[in-house]
Design a protein around this motif. Structure first.
Motif, mmCIF file in Angstrom:
data_model
loop_
_atom_site.group_PDB
_atom_site.id
_atom_site.type_symbol
_atom_site.label_atom_id
_atom_site.label_comp_id
_atom_site.label_asym_id
_atom_site.label_seq_id
_atom_site.Cartn_x
_atom_site.Cartn_y
_atom_site.Cartn_z
ATOM 1 N N LYS A 136 -13.813 -42.718 -12.128
ATOM 2 C CA LYS A 136 -14.410 -43.639 -11.160
ATOM 3 C C LYS A 136 -14.618 -45.003 -11.805
ATOM 4 O O LYS A 136 -14.297 -46.052 -11.211
ATOM 5 C CB LYS A 136 -15.747 -43.091 -10.650
ATOM 6 N N LYS A 137 -15.129 -45.005 -13.019
ATOM 7 C CA LYS A 137 -15.350 -46.258 -13.726
ATOM 8 C C LYS A 137 -14.038 -46.994 -13.949
ATOM 9 O O LYS A 137 -13.955 -48.218 -13.796
ATOM 10 C CB LYS A 137 -16.038 -45.970 -15.060
ATOM 11 N N LYS A 138 -12.988 -46.247 -14.307
ATOM 12 C CA LYS A 138 -11.679 -46.859 -14.524
ATOM 13 C C LYS A 138 -11.159 -47.500 -13.241
ATOM 14 O O LYS A 138 -10.670 -48.637 -13.247
ATOM 15 C CB LYS A 138 -10.699 -45.815 -15.036
ATOM 16 N N LEU A 139 -11.250 -46.780 -12.125
ATOM 17 C CA LEU A 139 -10.766 -47.316 -10.858
ATOM 18 C C LEU A 139 -11.532 -48.581 -10.478
ATOM 19 O O LEU A 139 -10.930 -49.590 -10.084
ATOM 20 C CB LEU A 139 -10.909 -46.256 -9.755
ATOM 21 N N LEU A 140 -12.851 -48.548 -10.615
ATOM 22 C CA LEU A 140 -13.648 -49.715 -10.246
ATOM 23 C C LEU A 140 -13.362 -50.894 -11.177
ATOM 24 O O LEU A 140 -13.364 -52.054 -10.742
ATOM 25 C CB LEU A 140 -15.129 -49.365 -10.264
ATOM 26 N N SER A 141 -13.095 -50.602 -12.451
ATOM 27 C CA SER A 141 -12.791 -51.693 -13.376
ATOM 28 C C SER A 141 -11.450 -52.334 -13.039
ATOM 29 O O SER A 141 -11.292 -53.560 -13.160
ATOM 30 C CB SER A 141 -12.790 -51.188 -14.817
ATOM 31 N N LEU A 142 -10.487 -51.521 -12.632
ATOM 32 C CA LEU A 142 -9.190 -52.071 -12.224
ATOM 33 C C LEU A 142 -9.332 -52.911 -10.956
ATOM 34 O O LEU A 142 -8.666 -53.943 -10.811
ATOM 35 C CB LEU A 142 -8.184 -50.936 -12.004
ATOM 36 N N GLY A 180 -2.578 -30.643 -18.698
ATOM 37 C CA GLY A 180 -1.381 -31.190 -19.321
ATOM 38 C C GLY A 180 -1.293 -32.695 -19.281
ATOM 39 O O GLY A 180 -0.591 -33.308 -20.109
ATOM 40 N N MET A 181 -2.012 -33.332 -18.350
ATOM 41 C CA MET A 181 -1.932 -34.783 -18.224
ATOM 42 C C MET A 181 -3.288 -35.444 -18.441
ATOM 43 O O MET A 181 -3.445 -36.298 -19.301
ATOM 44 C CB MET A 181 -1.386 -35.158 -16.836
ATOM 45 N N MET A 182 -4.277 -35.031 -17.663
ATOM 46 C CA MET A 182 -5.537 -35.761 -17.653
ATOM 47 C C MET A 182 -6.321 -35.578 -18.946
ATOM 48 O O MET A 182 -6.782 -36.552 -19.553
ATOM 49 C CB MET A 182 -6.364 -35.340 -16.436
ATOM 50 N N ARG A 183 -6.489 -34.350 -19.401
ATOM 51 C CA ARG A 183 -7.286 -34.122 -20.611
ATOM 52 C C ARG A 183 -6.519 -34.470 -21.886
ATOM 53 O O ARG A 183 -7.109 -34.511 -22.962
ATOM 54 C CB ARG A 183 -7.786 -32.684 -20.649
ATOM 55 N N LEU A 205 -7.898 -33.905 -7.559
ATOM 56 C CA LEU A 205 -7.365 -33.445 -8.842
ATOM 57 C C LEU A 205 -8.269 -33.766 -10.035
ATOM 58 O O LEU A 205 -8.025 -33.273 -11.140
ATOM 59 C CB LEU A 205 -5.988 -34.079 -9.076
ATOM 60 N N VAL A 206 -9.301 -34.561 -9.848
ATOM 61 C CA VAL A 206 -10.095 -35.028 -10.978
ATOM 62 C C VAL A 206 -11.104 -33.945 -11.399
ATOM 63 O O VAL A 206 -11.929 -33.522 -10.596
ATOM 64 C CB VAL A 206 -10.838 -36.328 -10.630
ATOM 65 N N PRO A 207 -11.046 -33.496 -12.648
ATOM 66 C CA PRO A 207 -12.030 -32.516 -13.128
ATOM 67 C C PRO A 207 -13.435 -33.122 -13.146
ATOM 68 O O PRO A 207 -13.600 -34.342 -13.278
ATOM 69 C CB PRO A 207 -11.568 -32.195 -14.555
ATOM 70 N N LYS A 208 -14.440 -32.264 -13.019
ATOM 71 C CA LYS A 208 -15.814 -32.756 -12.971
ATOM 72 C C LYS A 208 -16.178 -33.573 -14.208
ATOM 73 O O LYS A 208 -16.867 -34.595 -14.109
ATOM 74 C CB LYS A 208 -16.777 -31.584 -12.820
#
Length: 858
Positions: free
Chosen positions: A685-691, A652-655, A675-678
């Protein structure tokens, strides 16, 4: 082998009014010691009340008494015998005392101040009144063998017998939801009594009960202070007597004009004692009275002033060099009638002058009687580092001593390393913990003084590794349960204070709620904190004690999630997402200023994800708790709900690409809660590291996400990034605070902007000190993969910034210690535990004992 540290209800020789539990520790010079069995015997004199027989078990803590019923006002002795894996045995004895198990044990009457007190404070932060001195005279014609006083009050009191105090406790009877639970204290006063005339006094100030701000929300609040006093005497000739509050006492005002927890205290030593007046007898009952289940608030450290200086504005300022909670003890010698004013504050403004960042005055005033004297407030405390002094011509630093006040607790941890900044950070954590563990776990000791649930939710694990907190936290959890609403809502603070009632009513109403909403990350404390206590100490009893309240809260989450939100999420998912009502969200996200124009408007953007995420995490924890307690059906039910919540968050949120694009905490919490789907793992991970890269590898998380960011990075294989954040010196970061003179943990990352004026913020909040837990587990390397540290994991992360590191932690079995440098690792493992040690790419499984590994031994 020997046994030590015997505790009843995790206290030494306590006075109790509930079923006890027992614990002990084992000391042995032999390695690999495991307790094979124990036997506990409880006796009253020569009478046996409980004999466990030989119990084959490694358990050594939280063993619940299951013997014959205990009697009131009785001394009991318990003996434990332990047999170990080497065939050795040892025994040790301890005692505990009971207070009143029945309301009928109370024979004293409630007595109340008979005159109407007038507001005596000229400040504008609520009314404040003069304390009331209750006095009882009595004659003793025989020699006393033993004497106990059982006493309590509405207000906070200081008790004396013949002008002497039986102990040094402050702010009795502590802070609780007074309408439902009021503690009474027990004093041994034998040494204070004399044959002939005796005088017992209880001086009662407003405290929390009568505070315009801190007073608990309750229906039948009394207008004036009242006390109950029951003294039980045994004479040397074997006879006994009771001295009771019975209406024969007097009450009057004395030298304190007013006292308030926020505004401060005014003492006028020129005042004559007020006229003695009769008291009124009141029928307040005894059903809400319980003996104090934890240690008292005490003066636990004294800090001499380090400097007196004149500010650019011409103010005389005393600096103690350390932010703390408490008050000052001051030698004063000024003419009669001279007024001395003492303004307590935490920081200097940007020019080096006095500044109020508290919105409450924190001002003590004293009027001299003309003789040299030592001043110290009786019924208030402050958060401060500095005092602005007026009324004293020559201010000498030798005349000023700061007194740190905190609930007395045993130390549970130490830390030191080769970097002075990290050592100062650890000390900042400890000082904030000292300052905010006073009767209840508060957010700050100055501006709010509230028992915030959210602050402790994120800090509990750290707190338990620094101090032994079981009685303290269990006392507070009882308050949380008593404050819980009928629909399961857990309040944001407990005791639930008047200061927050209108705030929560208004905030909830703006979101269409008729009643006060539960708040994600705050109300969840009723599940998270017992869970963390169990993980650190192995205490199943804390789970049992809070289970009903946990269940009510979880059902609230589940039912509230069923409400349809305004978000464009398909109903099959939305019904499992907790996403309606008011929430603080992530709170205090760096750089996110509130330009919404509505109270707490900024909270919406992070509440969007924190609420369903924490709802899921809480239900998942509840699943584990039910498994621990053997509630298989409940565990299955909660597990099913948690799985549906997780699926709904993902689908409902992530996808649906509804995750925020620029909020670091959303991705931290998504990974932290699993909570992160495979298929989204790499993208997230890329988003977090970019932030992180965008922020210059500075903290970009707020209140609820910060405790998880370093662990998440390590789990993602970004350990080096985690270390870069820890060692970051730009704002926002932990070392920025250290480098800018912090001696405690700040409330917000940009708190130092308050020096420019116009902002209310505290410089003594422990919440962001949660980083110490990560330092303990990762850098020092002390961790566990079992509740209660029965199996210890030692895995130090050899940080390149450090040449050596030392950490200790006293778990339920005893002290764990680790020291490492570039050449060796030294470890001490307590008896009745085992450990797995990781060092130089090798793994060692060991039992109790002391070990050392070097480069040469690999």
């Amino acid at each position: 082998m020997k046994l030590y540290d015997l505790k009843t209800l995790h206290m030494e020789q306590p006075v109790i009014d509930k079923t006890p539990c027992f614990s002990w520790k084992i000391c042995s010079s032999r390695p690999n010691v495991i307790q094979e069995k124990y036997r506990i015997i409880v006796k009253r004199g020569e009478d046996f009340l409980w004999d466990t027989g030989e119990v084959f078990s490694r358990e050594q803590s939280f063993i619940e008494y299951k013997g014959s019923p205990l009697s009131s006002e009785t001394r009991y002795q318990w003996t434990v015998t332990v047999w170990d894996s080497h065939g050795q045995s040892a025994s040790a004895k301890a005692v505990f005392e009971t207070a009143f198990f029945r309301q009928a044990d109370w024979k004293a009457k409630w007595i109340e101040c008979s005159f109407e007190r007038k507001n005596a404070c000229g400040q504008n932060f609520g009314n404040s009144y003069p304390p009331v001195l209750f006095e009882k005279e009595f004659l003793l014609e025989k020699r006393v063998k033993s004497a106990r006083i059982y006493a309590s009050a509405h207000g906070v009191y200081r008790l004396t017998v013949n002008k002497k105090r039986p102990d040094q406790r402050e702010f009795a009877p502590e802070f609780t939801p007074y309408g439902k639970c009021l503690y009474y204290q027990v004093y041994d006063v034998k040494e204070l009594l004399t044959e002939g005339r005796n005088v017992l006094q209880m001086y009662v100030g407003d405290g929390w009960y009568f505070s315009s701000q801190a007073g608990p929300v309750m229906q039948d609040r009394h207008k004036e202070p009242s006390v109950v006093i029951q003294m039980e005497l045994t004479y040397e000739d074997g006879t006994s007597e009771m001295i009771l509050s019975d209406g024969s006492e007097t009450c009057r005002t004395d030298f304190i004009v007013y006292s308030d927890l926020y505004q401060g205290e005014k003492q006028d030593l020129t005042l004559a004692s007020g006229e003695k007046k009769p008291v009124m007898i009141k029928d307040y009952g005894y059903d809400f009275l319980h003996v104090q289940p934890m240690e008292p608030i005490l003066p636990i450290r004294e800090i001499p002033a380090v400097e007196v200086f004149t500010s650019p504005a011409g103010e005389t300022i005393v600096d103690f060099g350390q932010v703390l909670a408490g008050r000052a003890r001051i030698r004063i010698d000024v003419p009669k009638g001279q007024t001395v004013s003492l303004d307590y504050f935490e920081i200097l403004d940007e020019k080096g002058n006095y500044i109020d960042t508290m919105f409450a005055p924190q001002k003590d005033i004293v009027i001299s009687a003309g003789e040299p004297f030592v001043h110290e407030a009786l019924f208030t405390f402050h958060g401060f580092r500095y005092i602005r002094v007026t009324g004293i011509e020559d201010v000498c630093k030798e005349d000023f001593t700061a007194v740190l006040l905190s609930t007395a607790k045993e130390n549970a941890g130490t830390f030191a390393c080769s970097d002075a900044r990290l050592n100062r950070l650890y000390q900042n954590v400890r000082w904030s913990q000292y300052s905010n563990m006073m009767s209840v776990p508060t957010d700050c000791p100055s501006r709010e003084k509230g028992g915030y649930t959210g602050d402790l939710l994120i800090y509990a694990k750290t707190a338990l590794k620094n101090e032994k907190l079981t009685p303290f936290l269990k006392s507070w959890l009882n308050s949380v349960r008593l404050d819980q609403a009928g629909d399961g809502v857990v309040m944001i603070v407990s005791p639930y204070m008047k200061l927050y009632e209108n705030l929560m009513k208004d905030a909830s109403a703006r979101y269409g709620e008729d009643t006060i909403s539960g708040v994600a990350g705050w109300s969840d404390a009723i599940v998270w904190i017992p869970y963390e206590m169990y993980q650190v100490t192995g205490d199943r009893l804390v789970l049992k004690e809070n289970y009903e309240a946990m269940e009510k809260w979880c059902e609230y989450i589940i039912h509230t999630a069923e409400k349809h939100s305004t978000l464009a999420i398909p109903e099959q998912y939305d019904r499992y997402l907790w996403n309606t009502g008011f929430h603080f969200g992530e709170w205090l996200v760096p750089g996110r200023e509130d330009h919404t124009g509505e109270p707490f408007g900024i909270c919406r953007e992070t509440a969007y994800y924190t609420t369903p995420f924490f709802g899921y995490a809480t239900i998942k924890k509840m699943t584990e708790i039910c498994q621990v307690l053997g509630k298989k059906d409940k565990a299955k039910d909660y597990g099913t709900i948690a799985a549906k919540m997780k699926t709904s968050i993902q689908e409902g949120m992530m996808r649906r690409n509804l995750m925020p694009d620029d909020l670091m905490g959303a991705y931290v919490l998504a990974f932290a809660f699993g909570l992160v789907p495979k298929d989204l793992y790499n993208a997230y991970k890329k988003k977090l590291l970019s932030l992180l890269e965008k922020s210059g590898r500075c903290i970009g998380t707020g209140f609820l996400a910060t405790p998880f960011i370093l662990d998440v990075l390590c789990d993602l294989g970004e350990t080096e990034t985690a270390h870069q954040i820890l060692w970051q010196e730009k704002r926002p970061s932990w070392l920025y605070e250290v480098n800018h003179g912090a001696t405690t943990i700040w409330e917000s990352w940009d708190a130092d902007d308050a020096a420019r004026g116009g902002r209310y913020v505290s410089f003594n909040h422990y919440a962001f000190g949660c980083v110490d837990d990560w330092i303990c587990r990762h850098i020092a390397g002390i961790d566990s993969d079992t509740p209660g540290y029965s199996h210890i994991v030692i895995r130090p992360d050899m940080d390149s910034h450090l040449s050596w590191c030392r950490r200790t932690f006293e778990c339920e079995a005893g002290e764990i210690s680790v020291y490492w440098d570039k050449e060796k690792l030294s470890v001490s493992i307590p008896a009745n535990t085992t450990a797995t040690v990781y060092w130089n790419n090798q793994v060692y499984d060991v039992g109790s004992g002391s070990y050392e590994w070097t480069e040469r031994s690999i």
